[in-house]
Write a protein that holds these residues in place. Structure first.
Motif, PDB file in Angstrom:
ATOM      1  N   TRP A  72     -16.358  15.713  19.113  1.00  0.00           N
ATOM      2  CA  TRP A  72     -16.143  14.295  18.816  1.00  0.00           C
ATOM      3  C   TRP A  72     -16.346  13.467  20.068  1.00  0.00           C
ATOM      4  CZ3 TRP A  72     -15.929  12.520  14.016  1.00  0.00           C
ATOM      5  CH2 TRP A  72     -15.651  13.446  13.001  1.00  0.00           C
ATOM      6  N   GLN A  74     -16.013   9.644  21.640  1.00  0.00           N
ATOM      7  CA  GLN A  74     -15.341   8.349  21.466  1.00  0.00           C
ATOM      8  C   GLN A  74     -16.370   7.254  21.756  1.00  0.00           C
ATOM      9  OE1 GLN A  74     -11.831   8.433  20.778  1.00  0.00           O
ATOM     10  NE2 GLN A  74     -12.062   6.298  20.217  1.00  0.00           N
ATOM     11  N   GLU A  77     -13.543   1.961  21.433  1.00  0.00           N
ATOM     12  CA  GLU A  77     -12.080   2.057  21.462  1.00  0.00           C
ATOM     13  C   GLU A  77     -11.523   2.510  20.112  1.00  0.00           C
ATOM     14  OE1 GLU A  77      -8.263  -0.969  21.982  1.00  0.00           O
ATOM     15  OE2 GLU A  77     -10.268  -1.660  22.562  1.00  0.00           O
ATOM     16  N   SER A  79     -13.570   4.048  17.422  1.00  0.00           N
ATOM     17  CA  SER A  79     -14.406   4.937  16.612  1.00  0.00           C
ATOM     18  C   SER A  79     -14.837   6.204  17.338  1.00  0.00           C
ATOM     19  CB  SER A  79     -15.662   4.187  16.167  1.00  0.00           C
ATOM     20  OG  SER A  79     -15.306   3.001  15.504  1.00  0.00           O
ATOM     21  N   GLN A  80     -15.071   7.250  16.533  1.00  0.00           N
ATOM     22  CA  GLN A  80     -15.568   8.521  17.039  1.00  0.00           C
ATOM     23  C   GLN A  80     -16.747   8.972  16.202  1.00  0.00           C
ATOM     24  OE1 GLN A  80     -12.010  10.941  16.586  1.00  0.00           O
ATOM     25  NE2 GLN A  80     -11.731  10.905  18.800  1.00  0.00           N
ATOM     26  N   SER A  95     -13.102   6.156  12.131  1.00  0.00           N
ATOM     27  CA  SER A  95     -12.617   5.021  12.904  1.00  0.00           C
ATOM     28  C   SER A  95     -11.199   4.663  12.494  1.00  0.00           C
ATOM     29  CB  SER A  95     -13.537   3.812  12.680  1.00  0.00           C
ATOM     30  OG  SER A  95     -13.029   2.676  13.346  1.00  0.00           O
TER      31      SER A  95
END
Length: 156
Positions: A72, A74, A77, A79-80, A95
């Motif tokens: 994952w 990032q 701030e 969402s991934q 998110s």
């Protein structure tokens, strides 16, 4: 242009990354299917847009072989983005702006699903060299339909 018929069954949808190390199964129904033209998707996928299928996280079963994992990243701030650690296929988006949802890259799903793409999201961020000439509505960044994403900087 008439809307294409979508698959109308309750059979799961299967997909995988390019190398096959990460596989998934989606239990229908899905929540949406749309083309996202945001800058983050462009940068992540190296394309003018990504077609996402939305589902609830508990409706997506992800299976990973022992030699890989879903990594994952990032991307903002809020969402991934998930990708296969083996082959790098960009597969998933989640998110805090849409808790409980998991967006799956449509191109990774084999065959038809219960819906066709319904709209173009963040179309005002679409690169000038790519023009969508279809019947789907173009939803802009400022549209209320995308209000939950307004806190995310546009990524440019």
């Amino acid at each position: 242009m008439p809307k294409q018929a979508a698959k109308q069954d309750t059979e799961p949808y299967y997909g995988q990354c390019q190398c096959g190390a990460v596989k998934f199964c989606i239990t229908p129904p899905t929540s949406f299917c749309s083309h996202c033209h945001c800058y983050y998707c462009q940068q992540s996928h190296g394309a003018a847009f990504v077609t996402w299928v939305g589902s609830y996280e508990d409706k997506v079963d992800i299976q990973v072989s022992t030699n890989a994992k879903v990594q994952w990243y990032q991307s903002s701030e809020f969402s991934q983005r998930g990708f296969c650690s083996n082959c790098g296929s960009r597969m998933f988006f989640k998110s805090s702006m849409c808790l409980g949802e998991l967006h799956v890259a449509r191109a990774l799903i084999a065959g038809d699903i219960d819906r066709q793409p319904e709209q173009h999201d963040f179309y005002d961020q679409n690169p000038k060299w790519s023009i969508a000439k279809d019947h789907l509505p173009a939803v802009m960044t400022t549209d209320e339909a995308l209000a939950r994403y307004k806190q995310i900087p546009n990524g440019k």
